[in-house]
Design a protein around this motif. Structure first.
Motif, PDB file in Angstrom:
ATOM      1  N   ALA A  20     -46.113  23.290 -10.701  1.00  0.00           N
ATOM      2  CA  ALA A  20     -47.597  23.856 -10.586  1.00  0.00           C
ATOM      3  C   ALA A  20     -48.001  24.082 -12.069  1.00  0.00           C
ATOM      4  O   ALA A  20     -47.474  24.673 -12.924  1.00  0.00           O
ATOM      5  N   MET A  22     -51.856  23.791 -14.951  1.00  0.00           N
ATOM      6  CA  MET A  22     -53.253  23.802 -14.782  1.00  0.00           C
ATOM      7  C   MET A  22     -53.229  22.563 -15.608  1.00  0.00           C
ATOM      8  O   MET A  22     -52.875  22.276 -16.778  1.00  0.00           O
ATOM      9  N   PRO A  47     -56.527  22.990 -11.381  1.00  0.00           N
ATOM     10  CA  PRO A  47     -55.161  23.250 -10.819  1.00  0.00           C
ATOM     11  C   PRO A  47     -54.521  21.930 -10.343  1.00  0.00           C
ATOM     12  O   PRO A  47     -55.117  21.058  -9.763  1.00  0.00           O
ATOM     13  N   VAL A  71     -44.837  30.105 -11.579  1.00  0.00           N
ATOM     14  CA  VAL A  71     -45.949  30.164 -12.476  1.00  0.00           C
ATOM     15  C   VAL A  71     -45.647  31.186 -13.544  1.00  0.00           C
ATOM     16  O   VAL A  71     -45.096  31.912 -13.272  1.00  0.00           O
ATOM     17  N   LEU A  80     -53.758  29.489 -10.421  1.00  0.00           N
ATOM     18  CA  LEU A  80     -52.944  28.644  -9.704  1.00  0.00           C
ATOM     19  C   LEU A  80     -52.526  29.049  -8.452  1.00  0.00           C
ATOM     20  O   LEU A  80     -52.518  28.294  -7.149  1.00  0.00           O
ATOM     21  N   SER A 101     -47.508  29.643 -18.160  1.00  0.00           N
ATOM     22  CA  SER A 101     -47.710  28.423 -16.767  1.00  0.00           C
ATOM     23  C   SER A 101     -47.674  26.958 -17.386  1.00  0.00           C
ATOM     24  O   SER A 101     -47.982  26.600 -18.490  1.00  0.00           O
TER      25      SER A 101
END
Length: 317
Positions: A20, A22, A47, A71, A80, A101
């Motif tokens: 995950a 950004m 995201p 994260v 996220l 993150s």
């Protein structure tokens, strides 16, 4: 907060074990060359991450999706997590760690093409299963894997899924040599044509797919605007054409394709039909800007496939 319908009880149960991020996206008329500075036309914070992207794509396409990953405890972490939840993804398996993150710096040019730099951050801590992860995997029908987390984590998830009879689908991106153990635990490999070439040394997608079939039972090679190629042992490969659209932004088009493919396959469609449906989802996504924000919902995909493209035998040299 946008409300999204709960998947029906019969929805395919899909786990995503992966990244995950950004995404920090800059839009420019022409991408800069090394040492060059250019003026951009827009900037967005979106995201993303291949794991989260596939989770959102599958959830919007109608799957009952669980995301497993990590994260950071920074400002991006809650964003996220919220983004996934708003698309209907179960985030109970998304751990929070002390690392920042993961992020991706993305440059999108005037033709919709992109270049990406990924900084793993929290994703780099996902080196194995955490408490409850094996139970989450065992409760699903299909597991989606990518390579934006460490290979030991990918292998641990694949092994656990295989032990519980869960179908394993691997997107080998970013491209890198794959240990035999991971391939042995993979049911369906979904590289793009560049990744397939990197894995096999063969530039022809059909030849690359044939070689990959010596290590995995099924292969889908995505070909961008040209469509996709499906190959399985003991049968002729099948080419499924892509929808003809004008691309605004190709970021996460492949992840949209895989997420939708997982849902279609989980519903029991034939692979050519599943690929055509996934292609329609991908075509919708590239007509919008962003990664997860551009991914279509099931009603849109169904509407765009009212007259599906037919599959044809693939040409081989």
């Amino acid at each position: 907060m946008t409300s999204h319908p709960t998947p029906p009880p019969t929805a395919p149960r899909i786990a995503v074990f992966g990244s995950a991020n950004m995404d920090l996206v800059a839009y420019v008329p022409t991408a800069p060359r090394l040492g060059e500075t250019v003026t951009g036309s827009a900037f967005r914070t979106v995201p993303g991450g291949k794991g989260a992207n596939q989770a959102v794509a599958a959830a919007r396409a109608g799957g009952a999706v669980t995301m497993i990953g990590a994260v950071g405890a920074d400002a991006f972490g809650p964003q996220l997590r919220t983004s996934l939840a708003e698309s209907g993804v179960d985030t109970s398996g998304l751990r929070t760690c002390d690392e920042a993150s993961g992020i991706a710096h993305i440059v999108v040019d005037g033709q919709g093409s992109n270049s990406i730099i990924v900084v793993p951050g929290a994703n780099g801590t996902v080196t194995g299963l955490s408490a409850g992860d094996e139970q989450r995997l065992a409760a699903t029908d299909l597991l989606l894997l990518q390579l934006e987390i460490p290979l030991p984590g990918v292998l641990a998830a694949a092994r656990a899924a295989r032990a519980h009879g869960v179908r394993v689908v691997l997107t080998p991106a970013p491209a890198q040599p794959l240990p035999a153990e991971i391939l042995a635990a993979t049911d369906l490999l979904v590289p793009n044509e560049h990744e397939a070439a990197a894995l096999t040394g063969r530039s022809d997608p059909a030849e690359a797919a044939a070689e990959l079939l010596t290590t995995v039972p099924e292969v889908v090679v995505t070909l961008g605007a040209a469509g996709s190629l499906y190959a399985t042992r003991g049968a002729e490969p099948v080419y499924v054409p892509a929808r003809k659209v004008t691309a605004e932004d190709t970021t996460a088009a492949g992840d949209t394709f895989v997420g939708a493919l997982a849902v279609a396959a989980g519903e029991g469609r034939t692979m050519p039909a599943a690929l055509a449906w996934a292609s329609a989802a991908s075509a919708l996504s590239v007509q919008r800007r962003g990664a997860s924000a551009a991914m279509p919902h099931r009603e849109e995909i169904d509407a765009s496939t009212a007259t599906p493209a037919s599959a044809t035998p693939a040409e081989t040299d």
